[in-house]
Design a protein around this motif. Structure first.
Motif, PDB file in Angstrom:
ATOM      1  N   ARG A  62       0.831  -1.211   0.000  1.00 40.43           N
ATOM      2  CA  ARG A  62       0.000   0.000   0.000  1.00 40.43           C
ATOM      3  C   ARG A  62       0.857   1.248   0.000  1.00 40.43           C
ATOM      4  O   ARG A  62       0.539   2.222  -0.645  1.00 40.43           O
ATOM      5  CB  ARG A  62      -0.924   0.004   1.218  1.00 40.43           C
ATOM      6  N   GLN A  63       1.918   1.229   0.767  1.00 41.30           N
ATOM      7  CA  GLN A  63       2.807   2.391   0.831  1.00 41.30           C
ATOM      8  C   GLN A  63       4.252   1.948   0.740  1.00 41.30           C
ATOM      9  O   GLN A  63       4.593   0.825   1.094  1.00 41.30           O
ATOM     10  CB  GLN A  63       2.585   3.188   2.111  1.00 41.30           C
ATOM     11  N   THR A  64       5.085   2.848   0.237  1.00 41.03           N
ATOM     12  CA  THR A  64       6.515   2.599   0.126  1.00 41.03           C
ATOM     13  C   THR A  64       7.240   3.588   1.022  1.00 41.03           C
ATOM     14  O   THR A  64       6.904   4.769   1.043  1.00 41.03           O
ATOM     15  CB  THR A  64       6.986   2.757  -1.329  1.00 41.03           C
ATOM     16  N   VAL A  65       8.202   3.093   1.775  1.00 37.69           N
ATOM     17  CA  VAL A  65       9.006   3.945   2.648  1.00 37.69           C
ATOM     18  C   VAL A  65      10.473   3.719   2.310  1.00 37.69           C
ATOM     19  O   VAL A  65      10.854   2.673   1.790  1.00 37.69           O
ATOM     20  CB  VAL A  65       8.749   3.658   4.144  1.00 37.69           C
ATOM     21  N   ALA A  66      11.289   4.711   2.626  1.00 41.21           N
ATOM     22  CA  ALA A  66      12.733   4.604   2.416  1.00 41.21           C
ATOM     23  C   ALA A  66      13.445   5.021   3.687  1.00 41.21           C
ATOM     24  O   ALA A  66      13.007   5.950   4.378  1.00 41.21           O
ATOM     25  CB  ALA A  66      13.171   5.482   1.255  1.00 41.21           C
ATOM     26  N   ARG A  67      14.523   4.332   3.983  1.00 47.25           N
ATOM     27  CA  ARG A  67      15.330   4.666   5.147  1.00 47.25           C
ATOM     28  C   ARG A  67      16.789   4.646   4.726  1.00 47.25           C
ATOM     29  O   ARG A  67      17.242   3.689   4.088  1.00 47.25           O
ATOM     30  CB  ARG A  67      15.092   3.663   6.263  1.00 47.25           C
ATOM     31  N   ASP A  68      17.504   5.709   5.049  1.00 47.26           N
ATOM     32  CA  ASP A  68      18.927   5.790   4.725  1.00 47.26           C
ATOM     33  C   ASP A  68      19.768   5.402   5.932  1.00 47.26           C
ATOM     34  O   ASP A  68      19.397   5.678   7.077  1.00 47.26           O
ATOM     35  CB  ASP A  68      19.301   7.205   4.295  1.00 47.26           C
ATOM     36  N   PHE A  69      20.897   4.768   5.641  1.00 45.11           N
ATOM     37  CA  PHE A  69      21.863   4.378   6.651  1.00 45.11           C
ATOM     38  C   PHE A  69      23.211   4.963   6.250  1.00 45.11           C
ATOM     39  O   PHE A  69      23.584   4.885   5.083  1.00 45.11           O
ATOM     40  CB  PHE A  69      21.999   2.856   6.718  1.00 45.11           C
ATOM     41  N   VAL A  70      23.919   5.535   7.200  1.00 44.79           N
ATOM     42  CA  VAL A  70      25.270   6.022   6.950  1.00 44.79           C
ATOM     43  C   VAL A  70      26.228   5.071   7.635  1.00 44.79           C
ATOM     44  O   VAL A  70      26.094   4.799   8.832  1.00 44.79           O
ATOM     45  CB  VAL A  70      25.453   7.475   7.467  1.00 44.79           C
ATOM     46  N   VAL A  71      27.175   4.553   6.858  1.00 49.50           N
ATOM     47  CA  VAL A  71      28.128   3.570   7.354  1.00 49.50           C
ATOM     48  C   VAL A  71      29.533   4.054   7.025  1.00 49.50           C
ATOM     49  O   VAL A  71      29.777   4.503   5.909  1.00 49.50           O
ATOM     50  CB  VAL A  71      27.886   2.192   6.683  1.00 49.50           C
ATOM     51  N   THR A  72      30.430   3.966   7.999  1.00 49.17           N
ATOM     52  CA  THR A  72      31.825   4.301   7.748  1.00 49.17           C
ATOM     53  C   THR A  72      32.631   3.010   7.711  1.00 49.17           C
ATOM     54  O   THR A  72      32.663   2.269   8.692  1.00 49.17           O
ATOM     55  CB  THR A  72      32.376   5.240   8.833  1.00 49.17           C
ATOM     56  N   ALA A  73      33.240   2.755   6.552  1.00 49.87           N
ATOM     57  CA  ALA A  73      34.084   1.568   6.388  1.00 49.87           C
ATOM     58  C   ALA A  73      35.516   1.967   6.744  1.00 49.87           C
ATOM     59  O   ALA A  73      36.062   2.916   6.194  1.00 49.87           O
ATOM     60  CB  ALA A  73      34.013   1.070   4.944  1.00 49.87           C
ATOM     61  N   ALA A  74      36.096   1.244   7.681  1.00 49.09           N
ATOM     62  CA  ALA A  74      37.457   1.535   8.144  1.00 49.09           C
ATOM     63  C   ALA A  74      38.483   1.029   7.131  1.00 49.09           C
ATOM     64  O   ALA A  74      38.221   0.056   6.414  1.00 49.09           O
ATOM     65  CB  ALA A  74      37.698   0.890   9.497  1.00 49.09           C
TER      66      ALA A  74
END
Length: 75
Positions: A62-74
């Motif tokens: 019925r609905q679409t949502v988006a979620r962003d993730f910030v990741v730091t790769a060492a």
């Protein structure tokens, strides 16, 4: 060069009845290998160290949502 260390991400609650989800790389200094690009939980491996933004889009039909993730790769 060797890939940067991988990370596991979980984007969705177990309680949600999601029909589909999709992981994509929004930005970052290198490429990202997404082990399961349509799973709510996946493992990411980075080709270069630095800060990456990943997005998980999901829909319950019925609905679409988006979620962003910030990741730091060492390094």
């Amino acid at each position: 060069s060797q890939p940067a260390e991988g990370v596991s991400l979980v984007a969705l609650s177990d309680e949600a009845a999601w029909v589909w989800c999709r992981w994509t790389r929004v930005s970052g200094p290198g490429e990202v290998a997404i082990a399961a690009p349509t799973a709510k939980e996946t493992r990411l491996t980075f080709t270069a160290p630095g800060t990456y933004r990943l997005r998980c889009e999901a829909s319950d039909g019925r609905q679409t949502v988006a979620r962003d993730f910030v990741v730091t790769a060492a390094p």
